[in-house]
Write a protein that holds these residues in place. Structure first.
Motif, PDB file in Angstrom:
ATOM      1  N   ALA A   1       0.833  -1.208   0.000  1.00  0.00           N
ATOM      2  CA  ALA A   1       0.000   0.000   0.000  1.00  0.00           C
ATOM      3  C   ALA A   1       0.866   1.257   0.000  1.00  0.00           C
ATOM      4  O   ALA A   1       0.587   2.230  -0.726  1.00  0.00           O
TER       5      ALA A   1
ATOM      6  N   ARG B   1       2.405   1.787  -3.427  1.00  0.00           N
ATOM      7  CA  ARG B   1       1.404   2.219  -4.403  1.00  0.00           C
ATOM      8  C   ARG B   1       1.066   3.691  -4.225  1.00  0.00           C
ATOM      9  O   ARG B   1       0.889   4.431  -5.206  1.00  0.00           O
ATOM     10  N   HIS B   2       0.950   4.149  -2.971  1.00  0.00           N
ATOM     11  CA  HIS B   2       0.597   5.546  -2.703  1.00  0.00           C
ATOM     12  C   HIS B   2       1.819   6.461  -2.657  1.00  0.00           C
ATOM     13  O   HIS B   2       1.672   7.686  -2.787  1.00  0.00           O
TER      14      HIS B   2
ATOM     15  N   ALA C   1      -1.294   8.093   3.465  1.00  0.00           N
ATOM     16  CA  ALA C   1      -2.354   7.566   2.605  1.00  0.00           C
ATOM     17  C   ALA C   1      -2.493   6.059   2.784  1.00  0.00           C
ATOM     18  O   ALA C   1      -3.609   5.509   2.800  1.00  0.00           O
ATOM     19  N   ALA C   2      -1.370   5.362   2.920  1.00  0.00           N
ATOM     20  CA  ALA C   2      -1.416   3.919   3.167  1.00  0.00           C
ATOM     21  C   ALA C   2      -2.093   3.619   4.488  1.00  0.00           C
ATOM     22  O   ALA C   2      -2.876   2.666   4.607  1.00  0.00           O
TER      23      ALA C   2
ATOM     24  N   GLU D   1      -5.893   3.913   4.092  1.00  0.00           N
ATOM     25  CA  GLU D   1      -6.448   2.767   3.365  1.00  0.00           C
ATOM     26  C   GLU D   1      -6.537   1.522   4.249  1.00  0.00           C
ATOM     27  O   GLU D   1      -7.518   0.784   4.202  1.00  0.00           O
ATOM     28  N   LEU D   2      -5.504   1.318   5.053  1.00  0.00           N
ATOM     29  CA  LEU D   2      -5.417   0.093   5.840  1.00  0.00           C
ATOM     30  C   LEU D   2      -6.060   0.212   7.213  1.00  0.00           C
ATOM     31  O   LEU D   2      -6.119  -0.774   7.957  1.00  0.00           O
TER      32      LEU D   2
END
Length: 298
Positions: A15, A18-19, A24-25, A28-29
């Motif tokens: 993650a 990707r970010h 941001a990771a 998301e998590l």
């Protein structure tokens, strides 16, 4: 033997790569930014190489990170695809466990409308008076009679269970008019049922201890109601389940008194699966159908 680093840390790396952003990771998590940083540090220590350059408020992949990120991303895509098939199969079949009485007197008559509203979903109905084991019976939801509560299960009250004697109109003509005390001498269906003694004592009848008298012994109210319609005797039944038979003259209620022991039918499922779409759709449909059938509170 595979030498895979801790999957929790690998998931965080995927993650974050990707970010290109730890914050941001974390969003998301569902983690804190500090927890993301900690997992990345664990992974880097396990591998012995840095995966990110830290520069003030931003992070950038190192050469090692750049080499690993695409392959890790593809691996997670493959995992997602593998489990998506299982999720789709699970969502396509709803397994409902319920008692013989609830199935035969109400649910089986209504379940077709749920199936028509959700043609992409198959419904399997399991009928048993034994309690469903969610872990081993592959059951999604159960309609269960009892008082509750049941630990770790989501619970919705469906139908209070009350009861009163009923019989066929022909039986009543042959033996009527009847008073509650007359039931001590009339043919009874399932006289072993403790509801008989409870109802009679509430009606003011002095009932001796023990079984009232010999009689036909059946294993569910569904069978008892049909035996009563056949003129086999007086049965102790729940008015809600037999309201259509009463209205159509297949059954008669000799007495106004209705008793209860506090039992009810409940919709239950594991608390963690309450929000699963197919379970949510079935719950909403079931509660709406019952709301149309149950008498309005006075």
């Amino acid at each position: 033997m595979r030498r895979i680093p801790p999957l929790a840390a690998v998931r965080v790396f995927e993650a974050a790569a990707r970010h290109q952003n730890f914050t941001a990771a974390a969003v998301e998590l569902g983690m804190t930014q500090a927890a993301v940083s900690y997992q990345i540090k664990l992974l880097e220590e396990r591998l012995g190489v840095p995966l990110f350059h830290r520069e003030k408020k931003r992070v950038m992949l190192t050469e090692a990170g750049k080499r690993a990120a695409p392959q890790v991303g593809r691996a997670f895509d493959a995992l997602d695809s593998a489990f998506a098939t299982i999720r789709a199969e699970d969502e396509a079949l709803l397994t409902v466990s319920t008692s013989n009485t609830f199935a035969n007197t109400w649910l089986a008559w209504r379940l077709g409308s749920f199936q028509m509203a959700h043609p992409d979903m198959a419904v399997r109905l399991l009928t048993s008076d034994a309690l469903a084991e969610f872990g081993s019976d592959e059951v999604d939801v159960a309609i269960r009679a009892g008082i509750g509560p049941w630990p770790d299960l989501s619970q919705d009250l469906l139908v209070p269970i009350d009861f009163t004697p009923m019989c066929s109109p022909g039986f009543l003509r042959r033996h009527g008019p009847v008073e509650p005390r007359d039931l001590l001498h009339l043919p009874l269906i399932s006289p072993h049922d403790p509801w008989w003694t409870f109802w009679l004592r509430e009606a003011g009848v002095d009932v001796p201890d023990g079984q009232l008298r010999p009689g036909v012994r059946l294993d569910s109210q569904a069978h008892e109601g049909h035996a009563a319609m056949a003129g086999q005797g007086m049965a102790m039944l729940t008015p809600f389940f037999w309201r259509n038979d009463l209205a159509d003259g297949r059954l008669a209620r000799p007495f106004d008194q209705v008793s209860t022991r506090g039992y009810a039918y409940w919709l239950v499922c594991p608390e963690a699966r309450r929000g699963v779409p197919k379970i949510k759709r079935f719950r909403e449909w079931l509660l709406a159908e019952l709301a149309r059938d149950l008498p309005s509170p006075v």
